[in-house]
Design a protein around this motif. Sequence first.
Motif, short mmCIF file in Angstrom:
data_model
loop_
_atom_site.label_atom_id
_atom_site.label_comp_id
_atom_site.label_asym_id
_atom_site.label_seq_id
_atom_site.Cartn_x
_atom_site.Cartn_y
_atom_site.Cartn_z
N ARG A 1 -1.03 1.61 -4.96
CA ARG A 1 -2.17 2.33 -4.37
C ARG A 1 -3.08 2.87 -5.47
O ARG A 1 -4.30 2.79 -5.39
CB ARG A 1 -1.65 3.45 -3.48
CG ARG A 1 -2.73 4.12 -2.65
CD ARG A 1 -2.18 5.26 -1.82
NE ARG A 1 -1.75 6.38 -2.64
CZ ARG A 1 -0.50 6.73 -2.84
NH1 ARG A 1 0.49 6.04 -2.30
NH2 ARG A 1 -0.20 7.78 -3.61
N THR B 1 -9.06 6.14 -0.78
CA THR B 1 -10.10 5.49 -1.58
C THR B 1 -11.47 6.06 -1.24
O THR B 1 -12.26 6.42 -2.13
CB THR B 1 -10.09 3.98 -1.34
OG1 THR B 1 -8.82 3.44 -1.70
CG2 THR B 1 -11.16 3.29 -2.18
N TYR C 1 0.81 -1.22 0.00
CA TYR C 1 0.00 0.00 0.00
C TYR C 1 0.84 1.27 0.00
O TYR C 1 0.31 2.35 -0.30
CB TYR C 1 -0.94 0.00 1.21
CG TYR C 1 -1.85 -1.19 1.25
CD1 TYR C 1 -2.92 -1.30 0.37
CD2 TYR C 1 -1.64 -2.23 2.16
CE1 TYR C 1 -3.75 -2.42 0.39
CE2 TYR C 1 -2.46 -3.34 2.19
CZ TYR C 1 -3.51 -3.43 1.31
OH TYR C 1 -4.33 -4.53 1.33
N GLU D 1 0.34 2.68 6.00
CA GLU D 1 0.15 2.79 4.55
C GLU D 1 -1.24 2.32 4.14
O GLU D 1 -1.90 2.95 3.29
CB GLU D 1 1.22 2.00 3.81
CG GLU D 1 2.62 2.58 3.93
CD GLU D 1 3.34 2.14 5.19
OE1 GLU D 1 2.76 1.34 5.96
OE2 GLU D 1 4.48 2.61 5.42
N PHE E 1 -4.27 4.45 2.44
CA PHE E 1 -4.92 3.97 1.22
C PHE E 1 -6.44 3.96 1.38
O PHE E 1 -7.17 4.42 0.49
CB PHE E 1 -4.42 2.57 0.87
CG PHE E 1 -5.38 1.77 0.06
CD1 PHE E 1 -5.67 2.13 -1.26
CD2 PHE E 1 -6.04 0.68 0.60
CE1 PHE E 1 -6.59 1.40 -2.00
CE2 PHE E 1 -6.95 -0.04 -0.13
CZ PHE E 1 -7.24 0.32 -1.44
#
Length: 709
Positions: A373, A432, A367, A424, A428
Motif C-alpha cells: 500500500r 491515497t 492492498y 483493503e 487504499f
Amino acid sequence: MDIAPELITAIAEGGHHSPHDVLGVHPDGDGSVIRVRRPLAVSVTAITDTGPVPLTHVADGVWAARVPGTVSDYTIEAEYAGGVHDIADDPYRFTPTLGELDLHLIAEGRHEQLWHALGARPIRHQGIEGVAFAVWAPDATGVRVVGGFNDWDGRGHAMRSLGASGVWELFVPAMAVGTVYKYEIRTRRGEWILKADPMAQRAEVPPATASVVTRSEYTWNDGDWIAHRARTEPSAHPMSIYELHLGSWRPGLTYRDAADQLIEHVTTLGFTHVEFMPLAEHPFGGSWGYQVSGYYAPTSRFGSPDDLRYLIDRLHGSGIGVIMDWVPGHFPKDAFALARFDGQPLYEHPDPRRGEHKDWGTYIFDYGRNEVRNFLVANALYWFEEFHVDGLRVDAVASMLYLDYSRQDGEWEPNIHGGRENLEAIRFLQETNATAYRRHPGVAMIAEESTSYPGVTAPTDAGGLGFGFKWNMGWMNDSLQYVQRDPLYRSHHNGEITFSFAYAFSEQYVLPISHDEVVHGKGTLLSRMPGDHATKIAGARGYLGYMWAHPGKQLLFMGQEFGQLSEWSEGRGLDWWILDQPSHRALQDFVGALNAVYTRTPALWQRDHDGAAFLRLGEPSHNPNVVAFARTADDDSCLVSLTNFSGAEIANLPIRLPAGGVWHEVLNSDATEFGGHGVGNLGEVVAADDGLATITLPALGTIWLLAAG
C-alpha cells in the motif's frame, strides 16, 4: 581476526545476508581489522590515514589485516597479474544509508516519500559521493547489485539485510549517474533471479529492461502555477481535457520535441488540460501503458525524466494543466519486474482468487499489505511532487472495488463480512486520495469507475472514496448509443440522451469520449454518426455542443477534434492530413469555439455539480428530439443549450426560457464558419416577459443562448 571457513565461503560467493558484519573495518581488541574481497588479486593494500597497510589473503579472495587503533576511512589498492592496478573505495566500510525512522515508516506503510529511502539514490554519504541502493525483498535470502560496472557479477556487491524490515541496503562509492543495474535476488529455493528495481526512477529503453541510476538536474519555472493551484478548487473552474497517447499523437517526438507542437495545438483549440495515457515505464507498447513495470520511472521511449519535467513545465507556462493516467489496479507478469519479486508473491496477493486478473493476464496488488500500500500511495505523491502533475486519472477502479469483478461463482472469496467489496482496496483508495489532497491541495484525483458504487467523489470522512471526479461512463455509453441511431428513430429512445440528468449531480463527473471509445471495432466518434459525410460532420458538431453544455467536465480523445475517420492504433499516427479537407478543418475550428465560449462562461462550469443550478426546458410544447436545459452561475448569469437531434430543421419552436428579454446566440454548430448551413436565429432570441420565445433549431444542431446582462 579469524573467521569460520563457511563464513569466508559465503562472503566469497556474495551470498551472505549481512556482508558488512565481516567485510569492512571492525574493532579487534585494542586495534581494528580490515577485511575486503578482491578475488584474483596478487596483492591488496589498504591506504589509511596513517599510511599503507598490506593485507593477507585469507581464502577464496578474501583479504585481511589487523591495524592498531581505529580506522575512520581507507581505500583499497589491488594489484592483479600483468601489473594491473585498481584503487577504489570499499562499499563495506559505510554505515547504512537508511535510519530507524525510515524502516519504521516503511513497516507501518506510512513513508510518504518512499523514493527518498528506497531505490538507487545518488547521495553524499560519510563525505563520499556514490549511490545508495535499497530494496524491499523480505523473502530473499541474499540480494546483490549487478550491472555493467561489475560485469554483471554481483558477488562483490552483496547487500546487507536490515532485519525484520525486509529491506536490503548497500552504498556503492564513486558510482556515476547513468549506471545501468539490476538486483540479483536469491530466493528461498536458492535460485538467483534478476529483477529491475521497483523504485527505479529511470529505466532502459524497452525492450531492454534494466534500471538506470538517475538524478534530476531540472530547475522548475512553474512556482506561480503551483501556488495558484493550491488556492484553486478544480470542480469550480473550467476543465476541458485533451486526452492523448504521446507515442502516436505525432510519432517520433521526444518529450522535448512535443512541447512546442502540443502547446500550439492545445492552446489553439482552447483546452484547459491535457491528459497523457500512462507514461510510467511498461514493457509492451500494445498495452498503451496500462501494464506498468516501472511505477517510478517515466518511460524512456521519449527521453529522460528531466525531459518529461521540461514538457510539463512548458505546459504549465502556457496555462495548461497536466493529468496523467495512473494504474494501481494490476501489473504484468513479466519475470524481470514486480511479479514474484523475491521468489514469492510479494506485491501481488498470494491467493489467486484475489491476486490474479483473469481477463488481462496480470497480477493484482495485495492492498492489505502495509509495504505494498505504501509503494502505491507514495507513487501517487511522487508524480505530484517530482513531476508537478495536476491530476491523476486512476484506471479501472471498478476492478479494484469488487472481489467478484469478472469472476464466476466459486472463483472469488468474500470479504470478512461476507460481501463482494474489496475492503483493503477501498481503504487504499481512500488513503491515497486523502493523502494526495492533504499534501497537494488543488490537484485532481479522477476515478474511471464504471459501476454505481456510491460515494466515489464523497469525502473520505463521510465514508466516500474521496476522489475529486468520476468518469461518467453511463452518460458515455447511453449518449453514444443514442447518436448512432438513425435520426428518424431517435424520438423513441429519448431516455438514452436524457437519463443522465437524473443522476448528473450524484457525483462530480467528467464526461469522457476517451481512447476506449475509438478502438476494437467501435469506430471513431465521427464514423459512429449515421448518414453521409456532411451529415456525420453535422451530427458530430451537434453532439459535441450538447456534451460541452452538459453538467460535468469534458474529455475528448485526440483525433476526434478534427473528425478522425480511422480507428486509433498505437502503432501509427493520427490522420493529420485530413485537415486539408475543409469540413474537417471546420470541425476542429468548432471545437476551438466550444472551448472559447465554455471557458469564458461561468454558467457552464462554476456550479457543475449543483443540481439547483440546472433546469430542464421544454414547455410549452415537448419535442422528443430536442434536449434543452439551462445552466446558472454564481452571479445568476444563465446559459441555455438547445440541441435538435432530429435530421430536420425545426422552425418556430415555442419554448419558455428562464427569463424574458434578449438572449444572444453565442454558439451555433450550424454556422457557416463551421461548415454548416447557417440556420439559426440571426444572432439573438427575444423572449416575452414570461420567458416564452420561438426558436429555430438547425438539423442535428446545437445552439447556446446567453442572457443579455
